[in-house]
Structure formats: C-alpha cells, structure tokens
Design a protein around this motif. Structure first.
Motif, mmCIF file in Angstrom:
data_model
loop_
_atom_site.group_PDB
_atom_site.id
_atom_site.type_symbol
_atom_site.label_atom_id
_atom_site.label_comp_id
_atom_site.label_asym_id
_atom_site.label_seq_id
_atom_site.Cartn_x
_atom_site.Cartn_y
_atom_site.Cartn_z
ATOM 1 N N LEU A 122 0.838 -1.195 0.000
ATOM 2 C CA LEU A 122 0.000 0.000 0.000
ATOM 3 C C LEU A 122 0.876 1.250 0.000
ATOM 4 O O LEU A 122 1.788 1.380 0.809
ATOM 5 C CB LEU A 122 -0.908 -0.001 1.229
ATOM 6 N N ARG A 123 0.572 2.183 -0.912
ATOM 7 C CA ARG A 123 1.342 3.430 -1.003
ATOM 8 C C ARG A 123 0.531 4.650 -0.593
ATOM 9 O O ARG A 123 1.098 5.677 -0.271
ATOM 10 C CB ARG A 123 1.875 3.615 -2.431
ATOM 11 N N GLY A 124 -0.786 4.538 -0.638
ATOM 12 C CA GLY A 124 -1.645 5.640 -0.225
ATOM 13 C C GLY A 124 -2.728 5.155 0.713
ATOM 14 O O GLY A 124 -3.400 4.159 0.450
ATOM 15 N N LEU A 125 -2.930 5.868 1.836
ATOM 16 C CA LEU A 125 -3.932 5.485 2.823
ATOM 17 C C LEU A 125 -4.654 6.736 3.299
ATOM 18 O O LEU A 125 -4.043 7.624 3.903
ATOM 19 C CB LEU A 125 -3.278 4.772 4.009
ATOM 20 N N SER A 126 -5.947 6.832 3.005
ATOM 21 C CA SER A 126 -6.760 7.964 3.429
ATOM 22 C C SER A 126 -7.902 7.468 4.301
ATOM 23 O O SER A 126 -8.756 6.698 3.854
ATOM 24 C CB SER A 126 -7.321 8.707 2.212
ATOM 25 N N LEU A 127 -7.905 7.914 5.557
ATOM 26 C CA LEU A 127 -8.946 7.546 6.516
ATOM 27 C C LEU A 127 -9.769 8.766 6.917
ATOM 28 O O LEU A 127 -10.375 8.794 7.986
ATOM 29 C CB LEU A 127 -8.318 6.895 7.747
ATOM 30 N N GLU A 128 -9.790 9.766 6.046
ATOM 31 C CA GLU A 128 -10.520 10.999 6.338
ATOM 32 C C GLU A 128 -12.012 10.753 6.468
ATOM 33 O O GLU A 128 -12.696 11.407 7.253
ATOM 34 C CB GLU A 128 -10.247 12.022 5.240
ATOM 35 N N ARG A 129 -12.545 9.794 5.695
ATOM 36 C CA ARG A 129 -13.978 9.517 5.721
ATOM 37 C C ARG A 129 -14.395 8.651 6.905
ATOM 38 O O ARG A 129 -15.588 8.499 7.156
ATOM 39 C CB ARG A 129 -14.397 8.836 4.414
#
Length: 681
Positions: A122-129
């Motif tokens: 994994l290179r990108g991880l977005s947990l904003e939601r």
C-alpha cells in the motif's frame, strides 16, 4: 480462511511488475474513481465499467459477509498479526487503495476490513472519511505493516494521543503527503516529521489547536533540540531508525522539501506577532513552497519586502533558530547562484532562451544600477563567477532588494499588505481572502483595496475565494479585474439587495466551472414582476457554458418555515444561468428568496439549448446534473421527477423542508428510481 505469517515472507508477485507500468496503471484507474449507483455497470459518462472495477465492486458487496466476517469471528480480538497473508496481500497496492476508497464512500469500512487491507504494498492510505476507526491500535498496525506509505491522511482523528502520532510517523520515512488536520498534533510531532519524513512535499496541519505557530519552525531547518526533548520512539520501529533519530536530535535540522503547507486555525503564540514572524521564517527557509495557508502571510511578505528583520529577533532568539537577516542572506545567495548557473549553462551551450532570462531577472530586483545590470549581461562567458556572485548578492545596494517567491496558491489572506504580497508573489493563480477582520486604515473601501491587490495577477488567477460580510456590490471591481481567467469563484458572507449587480459579477467571469455564493437575502421585499417581461436584453443575460457546479446558499433562521420572497428579479437571472450552463453536474439552491419551481419548469421547457461543435445534437439544460440540493424552496416533486427523467445520472436529491413535497412522494420516488432522496420536515 486467511493465512498469516511474518512480514517480509510474502511473494514477489506485486514487485515483479515494472514500476513504470504500475504508475501508469494507477494513474489510469485513479483518474476515474467516481462510482455510479448500486448497479455498478456504467460510470458517470455512461460507458461500460472495466472488468477490474466490476471485480472490485463484487469484492465490496461480499466484503462484510465473507472476508470481514471470517476474520472478525476468528482472529480480530484474539490475535495481533504483524502481517496478514490472504487474498488482498496478492493485489497490487493501487487496487487495494481503490477498494478502500469504495468501501469508505459506501460507508462500509470497518475495523476488521482495515486490518485485512493494510498490506505492505500500500502506497496511499486515506482515513478521512472514517476518522472514528483511527485508534492507537490501528496506528500500530500501520507503522508495522505499511512502512512504504507515501501518502497518509488521518484528518479528524481527534482521539489519537500525540505520542501515538510520533511513534507512527517515526516509522514512515517514505511519506510525501501527510494530513493531520484536526488531530492533537503538537510540537513534538512536528519535530518527528522534520527528522524522519525527509521526502515530505505536502503537509496539512490545519485546525491543530495545540500547535503554536513557533512549533512549525523545525520544518524550515536550522533548529535543534537536546536529546532529552527527542520524541519517544516506538518499539515497532527498527533499531537503525531509532539510533538515527537519537543521534541527530542535537544536530541542526535540514529544511524539508515542502511545496504545500496548510496551517490555518492552529494554536496561539506567546506574543501577538508570532504568526507573522513564523510565516516570514518559513517563507525564507522553504524555497520550494508553492501552496501556503497560514495566518499573517501578507504581513510577513511586507516585513520581508522592507527587510524589517529586527522586529523578529526576539522571536528567533527565543525559539533558538537563526535570525531572519541571516536566513534572508542565505536565501539570496542560493537563489542568486541558481540563476547564475542557469544563465551560464545556457551561454556555454549556445542556447539563448528568453524565458530563462526572464526567470533570472525576477529572482531579485533592485540589486544594482541599470548600467551594471546591462554590462553584466554583455559579458557572456567572460563574466567571472565572483562577479556573478557579487551581483546576485546585491553588493553595494541601499537595501532595496526584493525577494520573489514561488507561491501559486495562497489561503488565509487578509487585505492588509496585499500589495506587498502581489509584488513578492507574481505567479499566484489561486487566492483565498478573508475581509471580515481587516482594518481599513487607507480610507479606501475593501473592494477597491482588493481590486488594486489583484491587478498584478490580472489574467492569471484561476481560483478566487472571498469572505466578506458586506454588500456584494463592493466586490464587483475585484471580479472585473480578476474574472476573465477565473474557473472557480467563491463569495461567502456577502449581503444582497434587490439591486445587487449579480449579473455583472457573473458576466465578468465567463470561464467559470464552479460558482458558489453564500449570501444574506435582501431585507427589503421586492414586488412580484409581471409575466410579460421585456425580452430585448435576453441575449446579454449570463451564460456559463463551462459551469459544472452552481451553489446559491441564502442564510435563514431555523424557525423560519418558508423563505421570504424578497428578490423576485433573481428568477430571470436563474433561468438564463441554468439554460446557458448545459454541463452542470451539481446544483445547490438553498432557501432562495424567490420562487424556484416556475424557474425550473421554464428551463425544462426552454428551447434555448447551447450549441456545441463537439456533438451532433446540442446538450439540454439540466441534462447532466447528478446532485440536486433544493432545501427550503417551493419546488414540487413533479418538477424534480422531470429533472430526473431528463438526466439519467441523478444519484442524490435533497428536498428537505420543501413544503410542497410530502414524505410519501419522496419514498415513492426513491423506491421507483433508486435515487437517494433526503426529506425532512
């Protein structure tokens, strides 16, 4: 049933793909990540979805009942695995990232699903939601499993202690983009970032209220702190990483290669001028900055322009960083030498590039007399390095050197010192200004000050956002100066009247793709106009053929059931604006002070379609709309259904507090069409 084993023992299926091919595939997939409806057969353009997207949608549909259920029932609260071997560990990282995005948008992400999807590739991880899922235990898994992350977004994770952030970021040295907006980020987290994330390009620390402006100084380098103040290290990090951090705690920090720094609404400084001093230091010490959101930015540019460095000596001495005068001289020297090298390389190669020459000319202005400047340009290869260095350093000047910054996107400005900012940043193409707290010391109106400040950027501004609690008419001069090139315009907090020149504002911005106006409705009611209107000037009414998003949001009191119809002439503007915007995809009209249902009916019945050269048939008004928000208006369900019949792409409708629509009508429409309909009464 998933299998489990230690990190580093997985196969090389993903790594066997060439890096260039993986990047190319990822760009292609990530460029079209909008998911359309539950059927999952066509995208928003009507084209058939790829086999890859269909497989991912199938995974999403079965995630909860198959993979997540097995892991949650048998392993989640019983074991702690450093690495999980299963079907997702065999997928390329960009597919896992897209799968997580789909789960988040459909609100199906869970703690067990995150455990399964935190794979090493994994290179990108977005947990904003889903900030509620971000816990200390989850951060431990991220630090252990995803040490190759290049992008991490933990925005809104308020429950994380700063110690956990320190331990996590200390194990992610490959980060290039990091968002900690709204988290308990403090000065020790910033120091960890400055020490460990040496490749960081983008940093968002907005709304971190425990972070004073002085805490940002380590990002610009030149500071050090004793080993006793070093952030505690995580036992999950390698011993080599910990020893590297510990050995460098007492050495000066190198500046990060940041090109984007967002730090609005952070904590307070010890003194009133800390925001300005910190902004000035970072502007000088971060030469790659192009996008900035900080308080005191315009005042900092004014300070640098007039070289009033003595005002910041107390601040820099207190924080243990070099004084601004020293940093300014180093920046001058480095920029001057860069410009000299570019020119010298061009001369040696025999390439006379006028653009490079102009770029060099704007590095420093006023460093000497015109005669010296012309003579140095004629010297060519015979010009020695010492002469070039002396020239670029501004030797023999009277202190009138002007630093030119690379900033292109600026947020959080006030009208104070806007002229200094425009001179220091000639390449700006996006501006956000707050005129609410500006002190009018010049005697001119805010609108004229704003227009004068935008004059230097006329013809190049593409995005403009203004918060102004005054009449909209005051912003007309600024829109006329900057509007010819704008593709995005946001006006918030403005006041309107029945004579507000909304037509003139829109007409000054013919290339808009996004228009948002949040306004106070007129206080003086306007009488209903006659049906037979004079049509002689219809050809001059606004048409925005490129407009994709339109938002007109008028304020209201929550106890107010029905908006006051006080701006009847707005109907005519809306009719031709909607008719002349055939590419519209998002329509939001909230608490309009005029009847809306008749306007929408006229638009649907209108034959005034905008012709284009790219298609055989002209696009129909409201034919591409996907999202409709019409709270507190007089719209009727028959009109909404007519729009849905015209545009087969509608997936969201909000008709809250619309008195002409009943709950039964909304339920029937939602059942028959499959479109999400929001209704409140």
């Amino acid at each position: 049933m998933p299998l489990f084993r230690a990190l580093g023992e997985h196969g090389g299926g993903f790594n066997a793909l060439p890096e260039r091919r993986r990047r190319r595939r990822r760009r292609k997939r990530m460029g079209n990540m909008e998911w359309m409806g539950s059927c999952g057969k066509t995208d928003e353009n009507g084209s058939v979805l790829s086999l890859t997207r269909l497989c991912l949608l199938s995974l999403v549909d079965n995630m909860k009942e198959v993979w997540v259920k097995d892991y949650a029932d048998n392993y989640l609260d019983h074991y702690s695995f450093r690495y999980i071997m299963g079907p997702f560990s065999l997928l390329p990282g960009e597919l896992v990232e897209e799968l997580m995005w789909l789960l988040c948008t459909r609100k199906q992400m869970s703690r067990a699903a995150l455990h399964l999807l935190l794979v090493p590739q994994l290179r990108g991880l977005s947990l904003e939601r889903c900030p509620g899922l971000v816990t200390s235990a989850l951060c431990a898994h991220i630090a252990a499993r995803c040490q190759g992350l290049r992008s991490l977004d933990l925005s809104g994770a308020q429950q994380l202690p700063s110690k956990v952030l320190i331990e996590t970021l200390g194990c992610l040295p490959a980060l290039r983009s990091l968002s900690l907006a709204g988290t308990p980020c403090d000065r020790f987290v910033i120091r960890t970032i400055a020490r460990r994330c040496l490749s960081l390009r983008h940093l968002d620390i907005s709304r971190c209220h425990s972070l004073p402006p002085a805490a940002l100084l380590p990002l610009g380098g030149g500071t050090s702190f004793p080993s006793s103040d070093c952030p505690s290290q995580s036992p999950r990090c390698t011993s080599a990483s910990q020893s590297c951090i510990s050995s460098s705690c007492s050495s000066p920090l190198p500046p990060l290669p940041l090109s984007s720094l967002l730090a609005l609404d952070i904590g307070f400084g010890e003194q009133e001028g800390d925001h300005v001093a910190a902004a000035a230091y970072l502007l000088l010490s971060l030469p790659c900055l192009e996008r900035v959101a900080m308080e005191g930015l315009a005042q900092a540019c004014c300070l640098l322009e007039h070289q009033q460095f003595g005002q910041t000596d107390e601040f820099t001495d207190r924080e243990g960083v070099p004084r601004l005068g020293e940093v300014w001289r180093e920046r001058r020297q480095s920029q001057g030498m860069d410009g000299w090298r570019k020119k010298r390389e061009g001369v040696v190669a025999g390439e006379e590039d006028e653009e490079d020459e102009k770029e060099e000319e704007i590095l420093w202005e006023g460093y000497g007399s015109d005669g010296e400047d012309d003579a140095s340009r004629d010297e060519g290869p015979s010009c020695t390095q010492n002469q070039a260095e002396e020239k670029m350093r501004g030797r023999g000047t009277s202190g009138d050197e002007r630093l030119i910054l690379r900033l292109k996107d600026i947020k959080g400005l006030s009208c104070d010192s806007l002229d200094s900012l425009s001179r220091a940043c000639p390449s700006v193409c996006s501006v956000s200004v707050n005129l609410g707290d500006c002190e009018n010391t010049t005697g001119r109106s805010h609108g004229s000050v704003l227009a004068a400040g935008f004059q230097a950027w006329s013809g190049q501004l593409r995005s403009l956002s203004v918060h102004y609690p005054g009449p909209l008419v005051d912003l007309l001069p600024a829109s006329q100066v900057a509007g010819s090139s704008l593709v995005s315009l946001t006006l918030e907090g403005v006041k309107t009247s029945t004579h507000t020149p909304l037509l003139e504002v829109i007409r000054a911005c013919p290339r808009l793709r996004d228009l948002l106006i949040s306004a106070e409705p007129p206080t003086t009611p306007q009488e209903e106009e006659e049906d037979e209107e004079d049509q002689r000037d219809d050809r001059d009414l606004p048409q925005l053929p490129d407009l994709c998003s339109l938002t007109l949001n008028f304020s209201y009191e929550h106890s107010q059931r029905k908006p006051v119809m006080s701006w009847m002439s707005l109907k005519r503007v809306l009719k031709y604006l909607l008719t002349g915007s055939p590419l519209l995809e998002e329509l939001s009209l909230v608490s309009l002070p005029c009847p809306l249902n008749c306007v929408l009916q006229n638009v649907l019945d209108s034959d005034l379609y905008l012709s284009t050269e790219s298609t055989d048939s002209p696009p129909m008004p409201l034919g591409r709309v996907q999202r409709i928000v019409l709270p507190r208006t007089d719209v009727e369900m028959t009109t909404v259904k007519s729009i849905m019949q015209r545009s087969k792409r509608v997936k969201y409708v909000d008709v809250s507090y619309c008195l002409q629509i009943s709950r039964c009508e909304c339920l029937a429409c939602e059942t028959s069409s499959g479109v999400q309909v929001v209704w409140l009464q």
